[in-house]
Each structure stands twice: as structure tokens, then as C-alpha cells.
Scaffold this motif. Structure first.
Motif, short mmCIF file in Angstrom:
data_model
loop_
_atom_site.label_atom_id
_atom_site.label_comp_id
_atom_site.label_asym_id
_atom_site.label_seq_id
_atom_site.Cartn_x
_atom_site.Cartn_y
_atom_site.Cartn_z
N GLN A 68 0.82 -1.21 0.00
CA GLN A 68 0.00 0.00 0.00
C GLN A 68 0.86 1.27 0.00
O GLN A 68 0.72 2.15 0.85
CB GLN A 68 -0.97 -0.02 1.18
N ASN B 171 1.76 5.38 10.28
CA ASN B 171 0.40 4.99 9.93
C ASN B 171 0.23 3.52 10.31
O ASN B 171 0.52 2.62 9.53
CB ASN B 171 0.16 5.20 8.43
N GLU B 172 -0.22 3.28 11.55
CA GLU B 172 -0.38 1.90 12.03
C GLU B 172 -1.74 1.38 11.59
O GLU B 172 -2.75 2.06 11.74
CB GLU B 172 -0.26 1.85 13.55
N GLN B 173 -1.73 0.15 11.05
CA GLN B 173 -2.96 -0.51 10.62
C GLN B 173 -2.96 -1.93 11.17
O GLN B 173 -1.91 -2.49 11.46
CB GLN B 173 -3.04 -0.54 9.09
N ARG B 174 -4.15 -2.49 11.29
CA ARG B 174 -4.26 -3.87 11.80
C ARG B 174 -3.85 -4.85 10.72
O ARG B 174 -4.13 -4.64 9.53
CB ARG B 174 -5.69 -4.14 12.24
N ALA C 174 -3.06 -5.57 6.94
CA ALA C 174 -2.68 -4.30 6.31
C ALA C 174 -1.32 -3.86 6.84
O ALA C 174 -1.00 -4.07 8.01
CB ALA C 174 -3.73 -3.24 6.60
N THR D 292 1.93 -1.48 8.06
CA THR D 292 2.19 -0.27 8.85
C THR D 292 3.22 0.55 8.09
O THR D 292 4.21 0.01 7.58
CB THR D 292 2.72 -0.64 10.25
N SER E 154 7.36 0.39 4.58
CA SER E 154 6.07 -0.28 4.73
C SER E 154 6.36 -1.69 5.24
O SER E 154 7.09 -2.45 4.60
CB SER E 154 5.32 -0.33 3.40
N THR F 123 4.86 -5.39 6.70
CA THR F 123 3.70 -6.26 6.79
C THR F 123 4.12 -7.61 7.38
O THR F 123 5.25 -8.04 7.19
CB THR F 123 3.02 -6.46 5.42
#
Length: 198
Positions: A89, A167-170, A173, A175, A194, A196
Motif C-alpha cells: 500500500q 500509519n499503524e494498521q491492523r 494491512a 504499517t 512499509s 507487513t
């Protein structure tokens, strides 16, 4: 009557089909037939099995070689592939130049490192594409850790207007850790890690 005689003689001239036993197979013919059968079995079983072993070894070795090569050389000039951009992403904007990437993979974590220069509008589009805003950048914040800086050779001690965000994501997805240098007016330099977890 005379017309039937040649017809009968033509039928009688054909060899009669016999259901009797075939003549015994010669030794040379038998050896050739068995050798051919053995060769076919070896080709049908041995070649695919050998190919799978070689392919597995090459795949394992190429992963190690790739990581070692990139570790030695650092970032490689060029855009990340579409698959990498989607998986990690990282929506590198248009226009962007001086683009460089580096990917590392192991059983625990996969990382994509991307560096590029863009315009102010490109930076805003990039951040929006990741689901954050330009206002989320914190001034004087270097969010990329020392380990990742060592991998890429990035040094954030040069003059400039530095800012960053995380930008932390679960999972699954990725980070993102982003650092931006806006020291060159209108042309920010962007650094992204990025991460993962497979």
C-alpha cells in the motif's frame, strides 16, 4: 460363371487371418523393448522429481542471494512493481523522480523501502492514498527507526525541514513509517518503510 471365378481367386489369394500364437520374440527385440520401457519410466518419474528438487533449491537460494545482494547494494533505482505497491500500500504518485526501492522478506516480517522526490501536490496525493493527511505529519519527527536506516543507508541529519508520521494498521494491512524532507521548496523528498506480517 466366368465373372465369379476371378472374384473367388482374389479372395483366396489373400492370406488367411490366423488366431494362432505369434512367433517367439527374439532376444534382441526383447532387450530393446525392456530398455525403452525403462527409459520411459525414468523420464516420466525421474525428470519431474529432479526438476522439483532443483527448483526448490534454487528458490531457497535465490531468496537468500537476493537479500544478500540488496543488503550489500542498498536501494535499487526504479519504481516498485504494481504488485509491491498494492501489497505494501505504497501509492507512489505521478509525477515522482529519483525513485528507489528495496524489499526484504523473511518468515516474520516483510518490508518495502521506497524513496522518491515529488511535488507538493504529489506528496498530498501520496499521503491521501495511504489514508492519512498532510496535517498528520509531525514537525521534527524522524519516525523511521535506526535499524531501517542502516539497511538503506538513509541519513536524516542533513539540513532541511523534516517531518514524519506512523500509519499503524491492523494485520494484514501494512504499517507505514514516513519521513519527509521539505527543505527544497515545492519538491519534497519522501522516505517510506512499509512493514507487513505474512
Amino acid at each position: 460363371m466366368t465373372s465369379e471365378a476371378p472374384h473367388r481367386s482374389a479372395q483366396s489369394a489373400r492370406p488367411a487371418r490366423s488366431g494362432g500364437p505369434r512367433p517367439p520374440e527374439g532376444r534382441g527385440h526383447m532387450v530393446r523393448r525392456r530398455a525403452l520401457t525403462l527409459l520411459i519410466i525414468v523420464l516420466l518419474i525421474g525428470v519431474p522429481a529432479g526438476y522439483l528438487m532443483i527448483s526448490a533449491n534454487q528458490s531457497r537460494a535465490s531468496g537468500k542471494d537476493k537479500e544478500a545482494r540488496y543488503s550489500a547494494n542498498g536501494l535499487t533505482q526504479g519504481w516498485p512493481s504494481k504488485v509491491q505497491r498494492r501489497l505494501y500500500q505504497v501509492p507512489v504518485p505521478h509525477p515522482a523522480w529519483w525513485v528507489a526501492t528495496y524489499e526484504t522478506n523473511n518468515w516474520k516480517t516483510s518490508r518495502l523501502y521506497v524513496e522518491f522526490e515529488t511535488t507538493d501536490a504529489g506528496l498530498s496525493a501520496f499521503l491521501t492514498g495511504m489514508g492519512v493527511q498532510r496535517d498528520d505529519l509531525e514537525p521534527d519527527s524522524i519516525t523511521i527507526g535506526e535499524r531501517d536506516r542502516e539497511v538503506t543507508g538513509w541519513k536524516f541529519d542533513r539540513p532541511g525541514i523534516w517531518s514524519g508520521l506512523v500509519n499503524e494498521q491492523r494485520n494484514p494491512a501494512p504499517t507505514h513509517e514516513v519521513v519527509v524532507n521539505e527543505g527544497k521548496p515545492g519538491f519534497p523528498r519522501v522516505y517510506v518503510v512499509s512493514r507487513t506480517v505474512p
